[in-house]
Design a protein around this motif. Structure first.
Motif, PDB file in Angstrom:
ATOM      1  N   VAL A   1       0.843  -1.202   0.000  1.00  0.00           N
ATOM      2  CA  VAL A   1       0.000   0.000   0.000  1.00  0.00           C
ATOM      3  C   VAL A   1       0.875   1.248   0.000  1.00  0.00           C
ATOM      4  CG1 VAL A   1      -1.601   1.342   1.426  1.00  0.00           C
ATOM      5  CG2 VAL A   1      -2.015  -1.091   1.051  1.00  0.00           C
ATOM      6  N   VAL A   2       1.907   1.268   0.823  1.00  0.00           N
ATOM      7  CA  VAL A   2       2.791   2.440   0.883  1.00  0.00           C
ATOM      8  C   VAL A   2       3.494   2.650  -0.454  1.00  0.00           C
ATOM      9  CG1 VAL A   2       4.904   3.328   1.947  1.00  0.00           C
ATOM     10  CG2 VAL A   2       3.103   2.357   3.368  1.00  0.00           C
ATOM     11  N   ILE A   3       3.996   1.592  -1.058  1.00  0.00           N
ATOM     12  CA  ILE A   3       4.686   1.720  -2.349  1.00  0.00           C
ATOM     13  C   ILE A   3       3.723   2.188  -3.436  1.00  0.00           C
ATOM     14  CG2 ILE A   3       5.844   0.393  -4.158  1.00  0.00           C
ATOM     15  CD1 ILE A   3       7.123  -1.255  -1.875  1.00  0.00           C
ATOM     16  N   ALA A   4       2.500   1.656  -3.437  1.00  0.00           N
ATOM     17  CA  ALA A   4       1.509   2.071  -4.444  1.00  0.00           C
ATOM     18  C   ALA A   4       1.152   3.543  -4.289  1.00  0.00           C
ATOM     19  CB  ALA A   4       0.261   1.194  -4.338  1.00  0.00           C
ATOM     20  N   ILE A   5       0.955   3.994  -3.058  1.00  0.00           N
ATOM     21  CA  ILE A   5       0.637   5.413  -2.824  1.00  0.00           C
ATOM     22  C   ILE A   5       1.799   6.296  -3.253  1.00  0.00           C
ATOM     23  CG2 ILE A   5       0.141   7.119  -1.020  1.00  0.00           C
ATOM     24  CD1 ILE A   5      -2.237   5.393  -1.691  1.00  0.00           C
TER      25      ILE A   5
ATOM     26  N   LEU B   1       1.479   9.145  -6.063  1.00  0.00           N
ATOM     27  CA  LEU B   1       1.817  10.552  -5.811  1.00  0.00           C
ATOM     28  C   LEU B   1       2.945  11.035  -6.725  1.00  0.00           C
ATOM     29  CD1 LEU B   1       1.528  10.731  -1.936  1.00  0.00           C
ATOM     30  CD2 LEU B   1       0.001  11.721  -3.636  1.00  0.00           C
ATOM     31  N   ALA B   2       3.901  10.171  -7.031  1.00  0.00           N
ATOM     32  CA  ALA B   2       4.967  10.558  -7.964  1.00  0.00           C
ATOM     33  C   ALA B   2       4.390  10.844  -9.341  1.00  0.00           C
ATOM     34  CB  ALA B   2       6.020   9.454  -8.042  1.00  0.00           C
ATOM     35  N   ALA B   3       3.435  10.016  -9.789  1.00  0.00           N
ATOM     36  CA  ALA B   3       2.799  10.245 -11.091  1.00  0.00           C
ATOM     37  C   ALA B   3       1.995  11.538 -11.085  1.00  0.00           C
ATOM     38  CB  ALA B   3       1.903   9.058 -11.446  1.00  0.00           C
ATOM     39  N   VAL B   4       1.272  11.797 -10.013  1.00  0.00           N
ATOM     40  CA  VAL B   4       0.486  13.038  -9.926  1.00  0.00           C
ATOM     41  C   VAL B   4       1.407  14.252  -9.943  1.00  0.00           C
ATOM     42  CG1 VAL B   4      -0.987  14.384  -8.375  1.00  0.00           C
ATOM     43  CG2 VAL B   4      -1.510  11.981  -8.812  1.00  0.00           C
TER      44      VAL B   4
END
Length: 150
Positions: A112-116, A120-123
């Motif tokens: 979950v932390v890696i996905a978030i 956020l990096a993509a955003v």
């Protein structure tokens, strides 16, 4: 008078050879002593390879060896100093009360932390692209010019 007694007790504890509450908090005390010893070892290694590199071998390795022995003794006495040892004993007691997660829970939480973070990096990348395009369109920023700036 109390200052002299307090400093005398610190020196007497530093020079003592006994163990304080021998069987309590062993794991935390051993880990703390190992960590302090590792820091002392790294410091002595850096000293031997850096500042003392130009001296003969007796000084180059003798001074760090004496400092390493003193540092290891200090680490041993530190974890047996009553106030600090009591603190480490209480730390181990509190760590025993912790409800540690199972491996699947750790794996799920990490995913979950890696996905978030990736989201956020993509955003942030998209925000950067939009603002860069906007500032380039307004003439504030030149992104496509490869000419060097004087």
């Amino acid at each position: 008078m109390s200052r002299q007694q307090a400093s005398g007790s610190i020196w007497s504890e530093l020079l003592a050879a006994g163990l304080y509450k021998r069987n309590q908090g062993r794991i935390v005390r051993q880990a703390t002593a190992a960590a302090v010893g590792l820091v002392v070892f790294i410091g002595c290694y850096v000293l031997a390879q850096g500042r003392l590199a130009e001296y003969d071998d007796a000084l180059r390795y003798g001074i760090p060896a004496v400092l390493l022995a003193a540092g290891c003794w200090f680490a041993f006495r530190l974890v047996n100093f009553p106030k600090f040892a009591d603190f480490l004993i209480s730390v181990e007691a509190e760590m025993a009360k912790v409800s540690w997660p199972t491996w699947p829970e750790v794996l799920r939480a990490s995913l979950v932390v890696i996905a978030i973070m990736l989201l956020l990096a993509a955003v942030l990348f998209l925000y950067d692209m939009v603002w860069g395009w906007l500032f380039e369109a307004l003439g504030v920023l030149r992104l496509n010019d490869a000419a060097p700036v004087d």
